[in-house]
Write a protein that holds these residues in place. Structure first.
Motif, PDB file in Angstrom:
ATOM      1  N   UNK A  17       1.045  -0.832   0.178  1.00 22.31           N
ATOM      2  CA  UNK A  17      -0.008  -0.331  -0.490  1.00 22.31           C
ATOM      3  C   UNK A  17       1.148   1.563  -0.536  1.00 22.31           C
ATOM      4  N   UNK A  18       0.643   2.540   0.165  1.00 19.57           N
ATOM      5  CA  UNK A  18       1.113   3.290  -0.635  1.00 19.57           C
ATOM      6  C   UNK A  18       1.284   4.525   0.891  1.00 19.57           C
ATOM      7  N   UNK A  19       1.730   5.012   0.797  1.00 15.87           N
ATOM      8  CA  UNK A  19       2.087   5.527   2.083  1.00 15.87           C
ATOM      9  C   UNK A  19       0.881   7.421   2.129  1.00 15.87           C
ATOM     10  N   UNK A  38       2.454   4.611   7.523  1.00 18.50           N
ATOM     11  CA  UNK A  38       2.880   4.431   5.761  1.00 18.50           C
ATOM     12  C   UNK A  38       1.459   2.919   5.211  1.00 18.50           C
ATOM     13  N   UNK A  39       1.662   2.422   4.104  1.00 14.52           N
ATOM     14  CA  UNK A  39       1.054   1.783   3.547  1.00 14.52           C
ATOM     15  C   UNK A  39       1.810   0.483   4.514  1.00 14.52           C
ATOM     16  N   UNK A  40       0.151  -0.546   3.758  1.00 17.22           N
ATOM     17  CA  UNK A  40       0.405  -1.896   4.288  1.00 17.22           C
ATOM     18  C   UNK A  40       0.897  -2.993   3.466  1.00 17.22           C
ATOM     19  N   UNK A  41       1.285  -4.350   3.549  1.00 20.40           N
ATOM     20  CA  UNK A  41       1.723  -5.011   3.305  1.00 20.40           C
ATOM     21  C   UNK A  41       1.211  -5.809   2.349  1.00 20.40           C
ATOM     22  N   UNK A  42       1.401  -6.224   1.227  1.00 22.65           N
ATOM     23  CA  UNK A  42       0.396  -6.540   0.265  1.00 22.65           C
ATOM     24  C   UNK A  42       0.431  -8.695   1.226  1.00 22.65           C
ATOM     25  N   UNK A  43      -0.755  -8.777   0.420  1.00 25.55           N
ATOM     26  CA  UNK A  43      -0.679 -10.018   1.167  1.00 25.55           C
ATOM     27  C   UNK A  43       0.229 -11.448  -0.211  1.00 25.55           C
ATOM     28  N   UNK A  44       0.712 -11.971   1.034  1.00 23.53           N
ATOM     29  CA  UNK A  44       1.493 -13.586  -0.213  1.00 23.53           C
ATOM     30  C   UNK A  44       0.290 -14.616  -0.596  1.00 23.53           C
ATOM     31  N   UNK A  45       0.823 -15.318  -1.640  1.00 31.42           N
ATOM     32  CA  UNK A  45       0.683 -16.502  -1.958  1.00 31.42           C
ATOM     33  C   UNK A  45       1.174 -17.788  -1.464  1.00 31.42           C
ATOM     34  N   UNK A  46       0.384 -18.644  -0.624  1.00 35.35           N
ATOM     35  CA  UNK A  46       0.893 -18.973   0.163  1.00 35.35           C
ATOM     36  C   UNK A  46       0.078 -20.483  -0.198  1.00 35.35           C
ATOM     37  N   UNK A  47       1.308 -21.759  -0.594  1.00 29.83           N
ATOM     38  CA  UNK A  47       0.775 -23.302  -0.434  1.00 29.83           C
ATOM     39  C   UNK A  47       0.351 -23.979   0.985  1.00 29.83           C
ATOM     40  N   UNK A  48      -0.322 -24.770   0.646  1.00 33.28           N
ATOM     41  CA  UNK A  48      -0.838 -25.401   1.582  1.00 33.28           C
ATOM     42  C   UNK A  48      -1.236 -27.258   1.550  1.00 33.28           C
ATOM     43  N   UNK A  49      -0.434 -27.793   2.317  1.00 30.16           N
ATOM     44  CA  UNK A  49      -0.989 -28.917   2.138  1.00 30.16           C
ATOM     45  C   UNK A  49      -1.485 -29.795   2.674  1.00 30.16           C
ATOM     46  N   UNK A  50      -3.007 -30.064   2.701  1.00 25.75           N
ATOM     47  CA  UNK A  50      -4.158 -30.912   3.131  1.00 25.75           C
ATOM     48  C   UNK A  50      -4.940 -32.271   2.999  1.00 25.75           C
ATOM     49  N   UNK A  51      -5.068 -32.840   3.647  1.00 28.07           N
ATOM     50  CA  UNK A  51      -5.436 -33.734   4.149  1.00 28.07           C
ATOM     51  C   UNK A  51      -6.751 -34.021   3.451  1.00 28.07           C
ATOM     52  N   UNK A  70      -1.949  -4.159  -0.040  1.00 30.64           N
ATOM     53  CA  UNK A  70      -2.114  -3.684   1.022  1.00 30.64           C
ATOM     54  C   UNK A  70      -2.629  -2.616   0.586  1.00 30.64           C
ATOM     55  N   UNK A  71      -3.125  -1.858   2.188  1.00 29.90           N
ATOM     56  CA  UNK A  71      -4.176  -0.699   2.082  1.00 29.90           C
ATOM     57  C   UNK A  71      -3.476   0.276   1.947  1.00 29.90           C
ATOM     58  N   UNK A  72      -3.794   1.753   2.144  1.00 24.11           N
ATOM     59  CA  UNK A  72      -2.714   2.525   2.180  1.00 24.11           C
ATOM     60  C   UNK A  72      -2.862   3.577   2.737  1.00 24.11           C
ATOM     61  N   UNK A  73      -1.662   4.370   3.346  1.00 26.74           N
ATOM     62  CA  UNK A  73      -1.630   4.935   4.715  1.00 26.74           C
ATOM     63  C   UNK A  73      -2.406   5.356   5.256  1.00 26.74           C
ATOM     64  N   UNK A  74      -2.738   6.261   6.163  1.00 28.28           N
ATOM     65  CA  UNK A  74      -3.833   7.768   6.403  1.00 28.28           C
ATOM     66  C   UNK A  74      -3.154   8.564   7.309  1.00 28.28           C
ATOM     67  N   UNK A  75      -3.757   9.445   7.716  1.00 27.23           N
ATOM     68  CA  UNK A  75      -3.530  10.820   8.635  1.00 27.23           C
ATOM     69  C   UNK A  75      -4.303  10.466   9.709  1.00 27.23           C
TER      70      UNK A  75
END
Length: 337
Positions: A17-19, A38-51, A70-75
């Protein structure tokens, strides 16, 4: 559910996200000042092994997966929230390859295993970050860092205890249907089985998973017939049950053809524990059974079991032997670990 063991997908993690450029304007704050978060971190791509999954069919029609920005920073010194992750649920035994389909990136072998394939971009700084004794009112804020993106291949190698191998029409599907609740297609023509099938087999108070591997022919290791695509599923079996059609003329040649393809494929296939069985004996005379069993035993230098998937002859004894073999292999792996 249709079996699918290979898929190509596109994945992208979220941008940061932008500041924010912001200033305090409050009645009792004399000089105010910067307060952009500050702006928030972008989401990850996660691999999960499931039954509970044994196919990649979920990735047949949905092939693009993007995490949230990620969401933008705000005042008010408010930092943006992190973007939502994209979690890809994959069956045990899935391998993830780069776009060249050769470079192995991830191998999911344990249920619960989680791997971040693409990390989200960092958020940009707000102007509060740049405040200093010489720069009391910065008007600088950064954009978020871009996420990662890539095309990857998903390739499933079934993790079964016992793999059924043999030439087409060796009676593998009939045998699997007779000893488990699996209901594979059964017909009297070659290559009836086009996709591997799985079944849970009970032998007394023990259970193990059996995989019906599509029939191998001469040249399979070089791509003939169904090719090497399904030989990969045999790699992760603890043991092999090699069925030979007793009604054919050259039982020794049939056995040698499959053994040659297992050796040519490489890896540890040819060294796996194997039980050899003469199948379809319900359609043979006792003299014919004994003659072919002796020929097969001489050529293979091992004990040949006499069975029939249709009548059930010799099947209970064979299943108990397979269960004992699987238990020994499991114990050996635990000791090695």
């Amino acid at each position: 559910m249709k079996f699918l063991d290979q898929a190509k997908i596109y994945v992208r993690s979220g941008n940061g996200g932008a500041g924010c450029v912001g200033f305090r304007r409050e009645k009792f704050i004399e000089f105010g000042g910067p307060d952009g978060g500050d702006g928030g971190r972008g989401g990850d791509v996660v691999l999960e092994c499931v039954d509970g999954l044994n196919t990649l069919i979920d990735y047949r029609y949905a092939q693009h997966f993007k995490a949230e920005t990620g969401h933008h920073g705000m005042g008010g010194q408010r930092t943006g929230g992190k973007g939502k992750d994209v979690v890809l649920r994959l069956p045990r035994g899935t391998q993830v390859f780069a776009e060249d389909n050769e470079t192995l990136l991830v191998d999911l072998t344990e249920v619960g295993q989680r791997v971040v394939l693409c990390k989200g971009g960092d958020g940009g700084y707000g102007n509060l970050h740049y405040k200093s004794s010489t720069n009391r009112a910065p008007r600088r804020a950064d954009k978020g860092w871009p996420g990662e993106d890539r095309w990857v291949w998903l390739r499933l190698k079934l993790i079964a205890d016992v793999g059924l191998v043999g030439l087409p029409n060796a009676g593998k599907s009939t045998f699997l249907a007779a000893v488990s609740n699996a209901r594979p297609k059964i017909a009297d023509y070659p290559f009836t089985t086009l996709h591997p099938g799985l079944g849970v087999v009970k032998a007394g108070d023990r259970e193990f998973v059996m995989a019906d591997i599509p029939g191998l022919i001469e040249g399979a290791s070089e791509g003939a017939g169904l090719g090497t695509r399904f030989l990969g599923h045999v790699e992760r079996c603890r043991a092999l049950l090699h069925l030979v059609d007793g009604t054919q003329d050259d039982v020794v040649g049939a056995w040698r053809t499959v053994r040659a393809e297992l050796k040519a494929y490489g890896g540890t296939l040819a060294r796996k524990k194997e039980i050899l069985a003469l199948n379809k004996t319900d359609a043979m005379t006792d003299a014919d059974i004994e003659t072919k069993r002796a020929l097969l035993a001489k050529a293979s230098r091992r004990t040949v079991r006499v069975i029939s998937g249709v009548s059930g002859r010799g099947v209970p004894e064979l299943l108990h032997e397979l269960a004992r073999l699987v238990d020994r292999q499991r114990d050996a792996l635990e000791d090695a670990a």
